[in-house]
Motif scaffolding. Sequence first.
Motif, PDB file in Angstrom:
ATOM      1  N   LYS A   1      41.952  43.548  33.913  1.00 45.10           N
ATOM      2  CA  LYS A   1      42.016  44.597  32.884  1.00 45.10           C
ATOM      3  C   LYS A   1      43.445  45.121  32.756  1.00 45.10           C
ATOM      4  CE  LYS A   1      40.420  48.020  30.262  1.00 45.10           C
ATOM      5  NZ  LYS A   1      40.031  47.782  28.880  1.00 45.10           N
ATOM      6  N   LYS A   2      44.102  45.334  33.908  1.00 42.17           N
ATOM      7  CA  LYS A   2      45.464  45.884  33.916  1.00 42.17           C
ATOM      8  C   LYS A   2      46.520  44.856  33.506  1.00 42.17           C
ATOM      9  CE  LYS A   2      45.918  49.684  34.959  1.00 42.17           C
ATOM     10  NZ  LYS A   2      45.836  50.840  34.074  1.00 42.17           N
ATOM     11  N   SER A   3      46.162  43.569  33.438  1.00 42.08           N
ATOM     12  CA  SER A   3      47.137  42.533  33.105  1.00 42.08           C
ATOM     13  C   SER A   3      47.476  42.478  31.618  1.00 42.08           C
ATOM     14  CB  SER A   3      46.637  41.157  33.559  1.00 42.08           C
ATOM     15  OG  SER A   3      45.638  40.672  32.679  1.00 42.08           O
ATOM     16  N   ALA A   4      46.743  43.238  30.809  1.00 38.96           N
ATOM     17  CA  ALA A   4      46.977  43.260  29.354  1.00 38.96           C
ATOM     18  C   ALA A   4      46.937  41.845  28.768  1.00 38.96           C
ATOM     19  CB  ALA A   4      48.288  43.968  29.024  1.00 38.96           C
ATOM     20  N   GLY A   5      45.821  41.173  29.052  1.00 43.74           N
ATOM     21  CA  GLY A   5      45.658  39.818  28.524  1.00 43.74           C
ATOM     22  C   GLY A   5      46.598  38.817  29.178  1.00 43.74           C
ATOM     23  N   PHE A   6      46.861  38.992  30.460  1.00 40.39           N
ATOM     24  CA  PHE A   6      47.742  38.135  31.248  1.00 40.39           C
ATOM     25  C   PHE A   6      49.181  38.154  30.746  1.00 40.39           C
ATOM     26  CE2 PHE A   6      43.538  35.994  31.918  1.00 40.39           C
ATOM     27  CZ  PHE A   6      43.373  36.413  33.220  1.00 40.39           C
ATOM     28  N   THR A   7      49.604  39.291  30.192  1.00 44.31           N
ATOM     29  CA  THR A   7      50.991  39.425  29.742  1.00 44.31           C
ATOM     30  C   THR A   7      51.865  40.141  30.765  1.00 44.31           C
ATOM     31  OG1 THR A   7      50.523  41.483  28.561  1.00 44.31           O
ATOM     32  CG2 THR A   7      50.310  39.419  27.298  1.00 44.31           C
ATOM     33  N   LEU A   8      51.253  40.769  31.768  1.00 42.97           N
ATOM     34  CA  LEU A   8      52.004  41.446  32.825  1.00 42.97           C
ATOM     35  C   LEU A   8      51.871  40.625  34.104  1.00 42.97           C
ATOM     36  CD1 LEU A   8      50.837  45.103  32.077  1.00 42.97           C
ATOM     37  CD2 LEU A   8      52.979  43.998  31.381  1.00 42.97           C
ATOM     38  N   ILE A   9      52.993  40.259  34.704  1.00 42.42           N
ATOM     39  CA  ILE A   9      53.002  39.279  35.790  1.00 42.42           C
ATOM     40  C   ILE A   9      52.316  39.764  37.064  1.00 42.42           C
ATOM     41  CG2 ILE A   9      55.304  39.870  36.652  1.00 42.42           C
ATOM     42  CD1 ILE A   9      53.873  36.329  36.436  1.00 42.42           C
ATOM     43  N   THR A  10      52.587  40.978  37.511  1.00 44.01           N
ATOM     44  CA  THR A  10      52.024  41.428  38.788  1.00 44.01           C
ATOM     45  C   THR A  10      50.500  41.501  38.745  1.00 44.01           C
ATOM     46  OG1 THR A  10      54.058  42.585  39.376  1.00 44.01           O
ATOM     47  CG2 THR A  10      52.054  43.252  40.530  1.00 44.01           C
ATOM     48  N   PRO A  11      49.906  42.179  37.755  1.00 41.98           N
ATOM     49  CA  PRO A  11      48.437  42.178  37.736  1.00 41.98           C
ATOM     50  C   PRO A  11      47.844  40.788  37.500  1.00 41.98           C
ATOM     51  CG  PRO A  11      49.306  43.727  36.102  1.00 41.98           C
ATOM     52  CD  PRO A  11      50.467  43.053  36.754  1.00 41.98           C
ATOM     53  N   THR A  12      48.551  39.940  36.790  1.00 42.00           N
ATOM     54  CA  THR A  12      48.082  38.573  36.574  1.00 42.00           C
ATOM     55  C   THR A  12      48.032  37.814  37.902  1.00 42.00           C
ATOM     56  OG1 THR A  12      48.891  38.489  34.298  1.00 42.00           O
ATOM     57  CG2 THR A  12      48.580  36.371  35.420  1.00 42.00           C
ATOM     58  N   LEU A  13      49.084  37.928  38.694  1.00 42.45           N
ATOM     59  CA  LEU A  13      49.115  37.255  39.998  1.00 42.45           C
ATOM     60  C   LEU A  13      48.046  37.818  40.939  1.00 42.45           C
ATOM     61  CD1 LEU A  13      52.966  36.900  40.562  1.00 42.45           C
ATOM     62  CD2 LEU A  13      51.327  35.103  39.932  1.00 42.45           C
ATOM     63  N   ILE A  14      47.853  39.131  40.919  1.00 45.54           N
ATOM     64  CA  ILE A  14      46.800  39.739  41.741  1.00 45.54           C
ATOM     65  C   ILE A  14      45.439  39.203  41.311  1.00 45.54           C
ATOM     66  CG2 ILE A  14      45.608  41.901  42.283  1.00 45.54           C
ATOM     67  CD1 ILE A  14      48.402  43.268  42.096  1.00 45.54           C
ATOM     68  N   THR A  15      45.226  39.076  40.016  1.00 43.83           N
ATOM     69  CA  THR A  15      43.963  38.535  39.499  1.00 43.83           C
ATOM     70  C   THR A  15      43.720  37.131  40.039  1.00 43.83           C
ATOM     71  OG1 THR A  15      44.154  39.821  37.459  1.00 43.83           O
ATOM     72  CG2 THR A  15      42.692  37.899  37.403  1.00 43.83           C
ATOM     73  N   ILE A  16      44.714  36.277  39.947  1.00 39.99           N
ATOM     74  CA  ILE A  16      44.565  34.883  40.372  1.00 39.99           C
ATOM     75  C   ILE A  16      44.299  34.783  41.873  1.00 39.99           C
ATOM     76  CG2 ILE A  16      45.801  32.686  40.613  1.00 39.99           C
ATOM     77  CD1 ILE A  16      47.214  33.473  37.901  1.00 39.99           C
ATOM     78  N   VAL A  17      45.081  35.495  42.673  1.00 42.43           N
ATOM     79  CA  VAL A  17      44.934  35.429  44.129  1.00 42.43           C
ATOM     80  C   VAL A  17      43.594  36.027  44.564  1.00 42.43           C
ATOM     81  CG1 VAL A  17      45.861  36.292  46.320  1.00 42.43           C
ATOM     82  CG2 VAL A  17      47.410  35.355  44.581  1.00 42.43           C
ATOM     83  N   ALA A  18      43.246  37.197  44.014  1.00 41.26           N
ATOM     84  CA  ALA A  18      41.990  37.845  44.405  1.00 41.26           C
ATOM     85  C   ALA A  18      40.787  37.009  43.971  1.00 41.26           C
ATOM     86  CB  ALA A  18      41.905  39.258  43.818  1.00 41.26           C
ATOM     87  N   ALA A  19      40.843  36.407  42.776  1.00 40.15           N
ATOM     88  CA  ALA A  19      39.734  35.571  42.311  1.00 40.15           C
ATOM     89  C   ALA A  19      39.563  34.352  43.214  1.00 40.15           C
ATOM     90  CB  ALA A  19      39.952  35.144  40.862  1.00 40.15           C
ATOM     91  N   ALA A  20      40.663  33.700  43.531  1.00 40.88           N
ATOM     92  CA  ALA A  20      40.587  32.521  44.400  1.00 40.88           C
ATOM     93  C   ALA A  20      40.031  32.895  45.777  1.00 40.88           C
ATOM     94  CB  ALA A  20      41.967  31.880  44.535  1.00 40.88           C
ATOM     95  N   ALA A  21      40.531  33.980  46.343  1.00 37.06           N
ATOM     96  CA  ALA A  21      40.048  34.416  47.656  1.00 37.06           C
ATOM     97  C   ALA A  21      38.573  34.801  47.598  1.00 37.06           C
ATOM     98  CB  ALA A  21      40.883  35.588  48.164  1.00 37.06           C
ATOM     99  N   SER A  22      38.168  35.451  46.524  1.00 38.68           N
ATOM    100  CA  SER A  22      36.769  35.842  46.367  1.00 38.68           C
ATOM    101  C   SER A  22      35.859  34.616  46.317  1.00 38.68           C
ATOM    102  CB  SER A  22      36.610  36.682  45.093  1.00 38.68           C
ATOM    103  OG  SER A  22      35.280  37.094  44.924  1.00 38.68           O
ATOM    104  N   PHE A  23      36.260  33.604  45.553  1.00 43.49           N
ATOM    105  CA  PHE A  23      35.454  32.380  45.451  1.00 43.49           C
ATOM    106  C   PHE A  23      35.370  31.658  46.794  1.00 43.49           C
ATOM    107  CE2 PHE A  23      36.786  32.310  40.798  1.00 43.49           C
ATOM    108  CZ  PHE A  23      35.587  32.834  40.354  1.00 43.49           C
ATOM    109  N   VAL A  24      36.495  31.584  47.495  1.00 44.41           N
ATOM    110  CA  VAL A  24      36.512  30.906  48.797  1.00 44.41           C
ATOM    111  C   VAL A  24      35.582  31.627  49.775  1.00 44.41           C
ATOM    112  CG1 VAL A  24      37.935  30.393  50.817  1.00 44.41           C
ATOM    113  CG2 VAL A  24      38.770  29.828  48.525  1.00 44.41           C
ATOM    114  N   LEU A  25      35.698  32.956  49.844  1.00 44.66           N
ATOM    115  CA  LEU A  25      34.854  33.709  50.766  1.00 44.66           C
ATOM    116  C   LEU A  25      33.381  33.625  50.377  1.00 44.66           C
ATOM    117  CD1 LEU A  25      37.080  36.825  51.492  1.00 44.66           C
ATOM    118  CD2 LEU A  25      36.665  34.838  52.958  1.00 44.66           C
ATOM    119  N   LEU A  26      33.091  33.614  49.074  1.00 42.14           N
ATOM    120  CA  LEU A  26      31.705  33.424  48.637  1.00 42.14           C
ATOM    121  C   LEU A  26      31.180  32.080  49.133  1.00 42.14           C
ATOM    122  CD1 LEU A  26      29.152  34.124  46.996  1.00 42.14           C
ATOM    123  CD2 LEU A  26      30.318  33.146  44.990  1.00 42.14           C
ATOM    124  N   SER A  27      31.975  31.043  48.987  1.00 45.08           N
ATOM    125  CA  SER A  27      31.518  29.713  49.420  1.00 45.08           C
ATOM    126  C   SER A  27      31.328  29.664  50.934  1.00 45.08           C
ATOM    127  CB  SER A  27      32.476  28.627  48.946  1.00 45.08           C
ATOM    128  OG  SER A  27      33.656  28.618  49.698  1.00 45.08           O
TER     129      SER A  27
END
Length: 111
Positions: free
Chosen positions: A21-47
């Motif tokens: 939400k804070k990435s403004a459509g993936f136009t802001l780098i820091t929230p975009t990177l947090i989104t990618i890392v947190a999503a990947a970690a979330s999926f790995v831990l779910l698995s």
Amino acid sequence: MAWFILAIAGVLEVVWAFSMKKSAGFTLITPTLITIVAAAASFVLLSVSMRALPLGTAYTIWTGIGAIGAFAIGVAVLGEAATPGRLIAAALIIAGIVLMKLSGGQGWPSL
């Protein structure tokens, strides 16, 4: 341990949803990177949690934590509405999560 891992995966789902939400459509780098890392970690831990937990139970609880967490962050941080209908819907999601956990994945609840 699987339940703890699943809870962390659920919290990370909230993190990536909020940062998206804070990435403004993936136009802001820091929230975009947090989104990618947190999503990947979330999926790995779910698995990882699914090694010991049934698919239906793990996935339902993971998405429920994400839904309730995102709703709570939306209300508390983003100023989204906490209308009676939305609060009832959140309560029903929580009730579903609790029932799914109590059922043990073996049919009707084994309270």
